[in-house]
Design a protein around this motif. Sequence first.
Motif, mmCIF file in Angstrom:
data_model
loop_
_atom_site.group_PDB
_atom_site.id
_atom_site.type_symbol
_atom_site.label_atom_id
_atom_site.label_comp_id
_atom_site.label_asym_id
_atom_site.label_seq_id
_atom_site.Cartn_x
_atom_site.Cartn_y
_atom_site.Cartn_z
ATOM 1 N N VAL A 25 0.847 -1.187 0.000
ATOM 2 C CA VAL A 25 0.000 0.000 0.000
ATOM 3 C C VAL A 25 0.884 1.240 0.000
ATOM 4 C CG1 VAL A 25 -1.915 -1.117 1.190
ATOM 5 C CG2 VAL A 25 -0.120 -0.011 2.521
ATOM 6 N N LYS A 26 0.326 2.326 -0.468
ATOM 7 C CA LYS A 26 1.050 3.592 -0.494
ATOM 8 C C LYS A 26 1.110 4.190 0.909
ATOM 9 C CE LYS A 26 1.692 4.164 -5.021
ATOM 10 N NZ LYS A 26 3.020 4.394 -5.650
ATOM 11 N N ARG A 27 2.294 4.660 1.288
ATOM 12 C CA ARG A 27 2.496 5.300 2.584
ATOM 13 C C ARG A 27 3.186 6.637 2.362
ATOM 14 N NH1 ARG A 27 2.136 1.028 6.499
ATOM 15 N NH2 ARG A 27 2.069 -0.984 5.436
ATOM 16 N N VAL A 28 2.742 7.647 3.073
ATOM 17 C CA VAL A 28 3.338 8.964 2.917
ATOM 18 C C VAL A 28 3.617 9.587 4.279
ATOM 19 C CG1 VAL A 28 1.092 10.123 2.762
ATOM 20 C CG2 VAL A 28 3.137 11.223 1.801
ATOM 21 N N LEU A 29 4.765 10.203 4.392
ATOM 22 C CA LEU A 29 5.113 10.986 5.565
ATOM 23 C C LEU A 29 4.947 12.452 5.180
ATOM 24 C CD1 LEU A 29 6.244 11.367 8.413
ATOM 25 C CD2 LEU A 29 8.550 11.257 7.433
ATOM 26 N N ILE A 30 3.940 13.098 5.751
ATOM 27 C CA ILE A 30 3.660 14.501 5.449
ATOM 28 C C ILE A 30 4.393 15.379 6.459
ATOM 29 C CG2 ILE A 30 1.852 16.249 5.296
ATOM 30 C CD1 ILE A 30 -0.072 14.092 4.404
ATOM 31 N N CYS A 31 5.172 16.330 5.956
ATOM 32 C CA CYS A 31 6.052 17.132 6.810
ATOM 33 C C CYS A 31 5.602 18.588 6.873
ATOM 34 C CB CYS A 31 7.482 17.079 6.280
ATOM 35 S SG CYS A 31 8.167 15.410 6.147
ATOM 36 N N PHE A 32 5.507 19.106 8.097
ATOM 37 C CA PHE A 32 5.178 20.506 8.336
ATOM 38 C C PHE A 32 6.420 21.241 8.836
ATOM 39 C CE2 PHE A 32 1.011 18.420 9.763
ATOM 40 C CZ PHE A 32 0.512 18.393 8.470
ATOM 41 N N HIS A 33 6.649 22.427 8.321
ATOM 42 C CA HIS A 33 7.844 23.197 8.668
ATOM 43 C C HIS A 33 7.641 24.024 9.944
ATOM 44 C CE1 HIS A 33 5.809 26.782 7.204
ATOM 45 N NE2 HIS A 33 5.507 26.127 6.085
ATOM 46 N N GLY A 34 8.697 24.752 10.315
ATOM 47 C CA GLY A 34 8.641 25.645 11.464
ATOM 48 C C GLY A 34 8.547 27.092 11.009
ATOM 49 N N PHE A 35 9.225 27.987 11.730
ATOM 50 C CA PHE A 35 9.226 29.408 11.388
ATOM 51 C C PHE A 35 10.142 29.592 10.182
ATOM 52 C CE2 PHE A 35 9.128 33.805 13.601
ATOM 53 C CZ PHE A 35 8.945 34.426 12.392
ATOM 54 N N GLN A 36 9.570 29.395 9.011
ATOM 55 C CA GLN A 36 10.337 29.389 7.778
ATOM 56 C C GLN A 36 10.625 30.808 7.309
ATOM 57 O OE1 GLN A 36 9.735 25.671 5.376
ATOM 58 N NE2 GLN A 36 8.793 27.146 4.035
ATOM 59 N N THR A 37 11.864 31.091 6.927
ATOM 60 C CA THR A 37 12.247 32.439 6.523
ATOM 61 C C THR A 37 12.703 32.512 5.064
ATOM 62 O OG1 THR A 37 14.486 32.064 7.383
ATOM 63 C CG2 THR A 37 12.883 33.084 8.881
ATOM 64 N N SER A 38 12.249 31.573 4.276
ATOM 65 C CA SER A 38 12.476 31.612 2.834
ATOM 66 C C SER A 38 11.457 30.675 2.201
ATOM 67 C CB SER A 38 13.897 31.169 2.476
ATOM 68 O OG SER A 38 14.022 29.760 2.544
ATOM 69 N N THR A 39 11.486 30.569 0.897
ATOM 70 C CA THR A 39 10.571 29.647 0.226
ATOM 71 C C THR A 39 11.126 28.228 0.180
ATOM 72 O OG1 THR A 39 11.507 30.391 -1.878
ATOM 73 C CG2 THR A 39 9.439 31.406 -1.180
ATOM 74 N N ILE A 40 12.290 28.025 0.755
ATOM 75 C CA ILE A 40 12.852 26.674 0.850
ATOM 76 C C ILE A 40 12.288 25.998 2.092
ATOM 77 C CG2 ILE A 40 14.951 25.300 1.074
ATOM 78 C CD1 ILE A 40 16.479 27.587 -0.240
ATOM 79 N N HIS A 41 11.659 24.868 1.930
ATOM 80 C CA HIS A 41 11.028 24.162 3.043
ATOM 81 C C HIS A 41 12.082 23.676 4.040
ATOM 82 C CE1 HIS A 41 8.431 21.335 5.191
ATOM 83 N NE2 HIS A 41 7.391 21.889 4.572
ATOM 84 N N ASP A 42 11.762 23.784 5.336
ATOM 85 C CA ASP A 42 12.693 23.339 6.375
ATOM 86 C C ASP A 42 13.100 21.879 6.238
ATOM 87 O OD1 ASP A 42 12.809 25.777 7.710
ATOM 88 O OD2 ASP A 42 11.083 25.317 8.985
ATOM 89 N N LEU A 43 12.206 21.058 5.678
ATOM 90 C CA LEU A 43 12.485 19.628 5.546
ATOM 91 C C LEU A 43 12.962 19.256 4.150
ATOM 92 C CD1 LEU A 43 12.074 17.871 8.072
ATOM 93 C CD2 LEU A 43 10.541 19.851 8.095
ATOM 94 N N ASP A 44 13.366 20.230 3.365
ATOM 95 C CA ASP A 44 13.833 19.973 2.002
ATOM 96 C C ASP A 44 15.042 19.040 1.996
ATOM 97 O OD1 ASP A 44 13.699 20.744 -0.944
ATOM 98 O OD2 ASP A 44 15.749 21.325 -0.466
ATOM 99 N N VAL A 45 15.996 19.279 2.881
ATOM 100 C CA VAL A 45 17.191 18.437 2.953
ATOM 101 C C VAL A 45 16.808 17.017 3.363
ATOM 102 C CG1 VAL A 45 19.382 18.052 4.160
ATOM 103 C CG2 VAL A 45 18.734 20.356 3.429
ATOM 104 N N PHE A 254 11.715 4.639 12.192
ATOM 105 C CA PHE A 254 10.462 4.673 12.948
ATOM 106 C C PHE A 254 9.244 4.653 12.031
ATOM 107 C CE2 PHE A 254 7.122 7.452 14.856
ATOM 108 C CZ PHE A 254 6.761 6.640 15.914
ATOM 109 N N ILE A 255 9.271 5.442 10.975
ATOM 110 C CA ILE A 255 8.103 5.575 10.100
ATOM 111 C C ILE A 255 7.975 4.424 9.119
ATOM 112 C CG2 ILE A 255 7.078 6.948 8.243
ATOM 113 C CD1 ILE A 255 6.625 8.176 10.951
#
Length: 269
Positions: A25-45, A254-255
């Motif tokens: 089955v398809k599994r997805v880990l959805i990531c939410f960022h913090g106080f982001q100060t650019s258009t680059i997502h905190d979890l991009d790396v 873990f995930i």
Amino acid sequence: MAQELKEENKESILDQTTFFEKVNVKRVLICFHGFQTSTIHDLDVFKNYFLKVNKNKNYEVSLVDLFDFGEKKTYKAHLMMKRATEAVEDYLKKGYIVYLLAYSFSVGIAAKIADEHPEITKIVLVSPTIYLMKTGLINGYCRLIAKHFRLKAMYRKKLSKMPGVKSGNKGFVKLAFQIARATTKYRPYLKGLKCKVLMLKGSEDELSISPTFSYISKKSSSATTMSKIYPGKDHVMITTEKDGKDAFDDILLFIFHMSFKEKEDEKIF
């Protein structure tokens, strides 16, 4: 390094999971960022690291922007919650098994969504920030902004060649206020967690203080909580592979039960 399990038998966490009962089955880990100060997502790396090590076509990592940096009209706590909820529900409607990762202030947002969707069985809270007064949260963010700007100045030419990337402090006061509001508004939902929870932070993180883990662990009495602290790491440890690799490996173990040779002897989860 500190690790904590509510249950006496660590292996029971894997014994209780239905992960291996649904292998195709398809599994997805959805990531939410913090106080982001650019258009680059905190979890991009982190996502790039996942793409590099993942070999299973059924696993995905999705990055959700809670607001559009530079667009002040999106700087509202309820709109951040709306975006996060819609992203989760879209994947659920498509039949995905959904897991959540929340960084910094967004842990309360993830907790509320998990409360409303009991089918979400695992969430990861990275560098959770839930206190305003005890940590001097806004002042701490200001210091991070200053650090961010220094780095951006060093790489300004490189960033200017990257399409769609913006940085700056437009609407910073409004954004800071709304993030503070979201932090306090959604924090109570951490008390109602009923899923498996992995909490991670660096030992030098001034914004995610020690009482944060105990607050979540004790208040969410129906959840199975685990925690780990990384020596010498700070609040932004996940923004580089060099500082975040250990945490990345622990999250993917873990995930998705992804195995890493250097982790085989630790038996953390």
